[in-house]
Design a protein around this motif. Structure first.
Motif, short mmCIF file in Angstrom:
data_model
loop_
_atom_site.label_atom_id
_atom_site.label_comp_id
_atom_site.label_asym_id
_atom_site.label_seq_id
_atom_site.Cartn_x
_atom_site.Cartn_y
_atom_site.Cartn_z
N MET A 1 0.84 -1.20 0.00
CA MET A 1 0.00 0.00 0.00
C MET A 1 0.87 1.24 0.00
SD MET A 1 -2.67 1.32 2.91
CE MET A 1 -3.31 2.98 2.85
N ALA A 2 0.63 2.18 -0.90
CA ALA A 2 1.39 3.43 -0.96
C ALA A 2 0.44 4.60 -1.14
CB ALA A 2 2.40 3.39 -2.09
N ILE A 3 0.83 5.73 -0.58
CA ILE A 3 0.05 6.95 -0.68
C ILE A 3 1.04 8.11 -0.78
CG2 ILE A 3 -0.09 7.11 1.85
CD1 ILE A 3 -2.81 8.44 1.54
N THR A 4 0.76 9.09 -1.60
CA THR A 4 1.72 10.18 -1.78
C THR A 4 1.73 11.10 -0.55
OG1 THR A 4 0.10 11.68 -2.77
CG2 THR A 4 1.29 10.18 -4.27
N ILE A 5 2.83 11.84 -0.44
CA ILE A 5 2.93 12.83 0.64
C ILE A 5 1.75 13.80 0.58
CG2 ILE A 5 4.22 14.88 1.36
CD1 ILE A 5 5.59 12.54 2.43
N ARG A 6 1.37 14.22 -0.62
CA ARG A 6 0.26 15.16 -0.78
C ARG A 6 -1.04 14.56 -0.23
NH1 ARG A 6 0.96 16.11 -5.55
NH2 ARG A 6 1.66 18.29 -5.59
N ALA A 7 -1.34 13.32 -0.67
CA ALA A 7 -2.59 12.69 -0.24
C ALA A 7 -2.58 12.40 1.26
CB ALA A 7 -2.82 11.41 -1.03
N LEU A 8 -1.41 11.99 1.77
CA LEU A 8 -1.32 11.70 3.19
C LEU A 8 -1.52 12.97 4.02
CD1 LEU A 8 -0.82 9.64 5.42
CD2 LEU A 8 1.64 10.01 5.14
N ALA A 9 -0.91 14.07 3.58
CA ALA A 9 -1.08 15.33 4.29
C ALA A 9 -2.54 15.77 4.29
CB ALA A 9 -0.20 16.41 3.66
N GLN A 10 -3.21 15.60 3.15
CA GLN A 10 -4.63 15.96 3.08
C GLN A 10 -5.46 15.08 4.00
OE1 GLN A 10 -5.45 15.63 -1.12
NE2 GLN A 10 -4.68 17.69 -1.59
N ALA A 11 -5.16 13.78 4.01
CA ALA A 11 -5.91 12.87 4.87
C ALA A 11 -5.72 13.19 6.34
CB ALA A 11 -5.48 11.43 4.59
N LEU A 12 -4.53 13.71 6.68
CA LEU A 12 -4.22 14.03 8.07
C LEU A 12 -4.56 15.47 8.43
CD1 LEU A 12 -0.74 12.25 8.32
CD2 LEU A 12 -2.96 11.40 9.11
N ASP A 13 -5.10 16.21 7.46
CA ASP A 13 -5.42 17.62 7.66
C ASP A 13 -4.18 18.38 8.14
OD1 ASP A 13 -7.03 19.85 7.58
OD2 ASP A 13 -7.75 19.61 9.64
N ALA A 14 -3.06 18.11 7.46
CA ALA A 14 -1.78 18.71 7.82
C ALA A 14 -1.14 19.34 6.59
CB ALA A 14 -0.86 17.65 8.42
N GLN A 15 -0.04 20.04 6.79
CA GLN A 15 0.65 20.74 5.72
C GLN A 15 1.81 19.92 5.20
OE1 GLN A 15 2.36 24.42 6.98
NE2 GLN A 15 3.43 24.79 5.04
N ALA A 93 -4.19 5.06 8.59
CA ALA A 93 -4.00 5.01 7.15
C ALA A 93 -3.23 3.77 6.71
CB ALA A 93 -3.29 6.27 6.67
N PHE A 94 -2.29 3.28 7.56
CA PHE A 94 -1.44 2.17 7.16
C PHE A 94 -1.79 0.85 7.83
CE2 PHE A 94 1.30 5.80 6.07
CZ PHE A 94 1.59 5.46 4.75
N ASP A 95 -2.81 0.83 8.66
CA ASP A 95 -3.20 -0.41 9.35
C ASP A 95 -4.01 -1.30 8.41
OD1 ASP A 95 -3.89 -2.43 11.05
OD2 ASP A 95 -5.18 -1.21 12.34
N PRO A 96 -3.49 -2.48 8.03
CA PRO A 96 -4.25 -3.35 7.13
C PRO A 96 -5.42 -4.04 7.81
CG PRO A 96 -2.24 -4.44 7.82
CD PRO A 96 -2.19 -3.06 8.41
N GLY A 97 -5.44 -4.06 9.14
CA GLY A 97 -6.51 -4.74 9.85
C GLY A 97 -6.32 -6.24 9.85
N PRO A 98 -7.19 -6.97 10.55
CA PRO A 98 -7.06 -8.43 10.63
C PRO A 98 -7.37 -9.10 9.30
CG PRO A 98 -9.12 -7.74 11.61
CD PRO A 98 -8.39 -6.49 11.26
N ASP A 99 -6.82 -10.27 9.12
CA ASP A 99 -7.00 -11.02 7.88
C ASP A 99 -8.27 -11.88 7.98
OD1 ASP A 99 -6.62 -12.12 5.42
OD2 ASP A 99 -5.04 -13.51 6.04
N ILE A 100 -9.41 -11.23 7.74
CA ILE A 100 -10.69 -11.94 7.75
C ILE A 100 -11.27 -11.85 6.34
CG2 ILE A 100 -12.98 -12.12 8.79
CD1 ILE A 100 -11.86 -10.60 11.21
#
Length: 366
Positions: A1-15, A93-100
């Motif tokens: 799983m990958a996410i860009t710095i831009r998208a991650l900052a937006q998701a975190l409501d950060a700069q 954002a990076f937690d895949p959760g349990p394998d169910i």
């Protein structure tokens, strides 16, 4: 799983800062990260100058507001206005959760009268009893059992080996960690005559005569009621009520190895840390924090917004908003004075001994 710095900052409501198109594949401590290439890599968590000292040039990092990414030679950065809150969003954002796996595993045993909501995932060797209702999007891990007539809301996550007994009602987004038990019988017994426990409560410790006694079970007819957004830790236990339900309010988080006795009521948005034990019929208000190993006696009322320090033992009512510590628990400032006084006791004992010697000599001379 990958996410860009831009998208991650937006998701975190950060700069964001620097190369905002760099992909982020995960997060780690600064010392475990290194320079990143065009394909990105792991972002360092360096939200204080102490942690930032080990940053490597060419890496990417999450920094606190006011830190200078250029001074560390970073390629990209995200600024955290509130570091621990940003950590919550980042880990989510990076937690895949349990394998169910989606759907119902063929080894699961589901009573024909049970209802499983749309999009639910039921793992191997799950047992679901009669008249159970499971909301949409729920995920039930392997070896979970859910007893007769229980109700789970939407998006529940029940990890492997959890036990939910009959007559348990829970709201939406419940999380139950492995090995937790919800709805076991309360520890409630009575003797035909006055028991030793009742006697010493009445006499404050005096025994008038020790007699044989036999314990008779008081059965638990109540259930357990749990609000929305509650999390219950591994191997925690919540007993069902005797007549009325044991209740846990919305947003409350319960750590591993916590014990709630029968008829206990816990309010909204409480935090109960590991090894907290709350005895039967006690009432805990809203937004209460009980640190590790706090013990609460039976039939005690704790007001809203109380904070109890680690290993405190609560034997009496606590007013709203109070910060308490110690055994028995008292106001924190009082407990600090008690501790100071205790540290002085050896010196005081020496002084008293010298005074006794002086008085003795004066009396002998007189």
């Amino acid at each position: 799983m990958a996410i860009t710095i831009r998208a991650l900052a937006q998701a975190l409501d950060a700069q964001g800062w620097g190369d905002l198109d760099l992909p982020v594949t995960g997060a780690s401590e600064p010392g475990a990260t290194g320079p990143v290439g065009p394909k990105g890599g792991v972002i360092a968590l360096a939200m204080s100058p102490k942690y930032a000292e080990t940053l490597k040039p060419g890496s990417m990092a999450i920094l606190a507001q006011g830190m200078d990414p250029q001074a560390f030679g970073l390629k990209a950065a995200i600024f955290a206005p509130r570091p621990r809150l940003l950590m919550a969003g980042l880990t989510r954002a990076f937690d895949p959760g349990p394998d169910i796996a989606p759907g119902i595993h063929p080894t699961a045993i589901i009573d024909p009268s049970a209802q499983v909501g749309e999009g639910a995932a039921i793992g191997p060797f799950v047992v679901i009893g009669a008249d159970v209702r499971i909301g949409s999007g729920a995920r039930i891990g392997p070896h979970v059992s859910i007893g007769r007539g229980s109700r789970l809301g939407d998006d529940a996550l029940i990890h492997a080996g959890a036990r939910i007994a009959h007559g348990v009602t829970a709201g939406h987004r419940l999380i139950v960690q492995p090995g937790a038990v919800i709805g076991g019988d309360g520890f409630s017994f009575v003797t035909p005559e006055e028991s030793g426990i009742e006697e010493i409560r009445r006499t404050l410790g005096t025994r008038e005569g020790i007699k044989q006694q036999h314990w008779t079970r008081i059965h638990s007819l109540g259930g357990v009621e749990i609000g929305d957004d509650v999390e219950i830790g591994a191997n925690a236990t919540i007993d069902r009520g005797t007549i009325r339900a044991t209740r846990v309010g919305n947003g409350t988080k319960i750590d591993n190895l916590v014990m709630l006795g029968h008829n206990v009521v816990v309010g909204d948005d409480c935090l109960l840390c590991s090894q907290v034990g709350i005895a039967g019929s006690s009432k805990v208000g809203n937004r209460v924090v009980l640190a590790g190993k706090v013990g609460v006696s039976d039939n005690i009322e704790i007001g809203d917004d109380v904070i109890a320090g680690g290993a405190s033992k609560i034997f009496t009512r606590v007013p709203a908003g109070r910060v308490i510590l110690g055994n028995p628990a008292v106001k924190m400032e009082t407990q600090m004075e008690i501790q100071k006084a205790m540290r002085r006791l050896p010196r005081f004992a020496q002084q008293v001994a010298k005074l006794q010697e002086t008085v003795t000599r004066l009396l002998e001379k007189g």
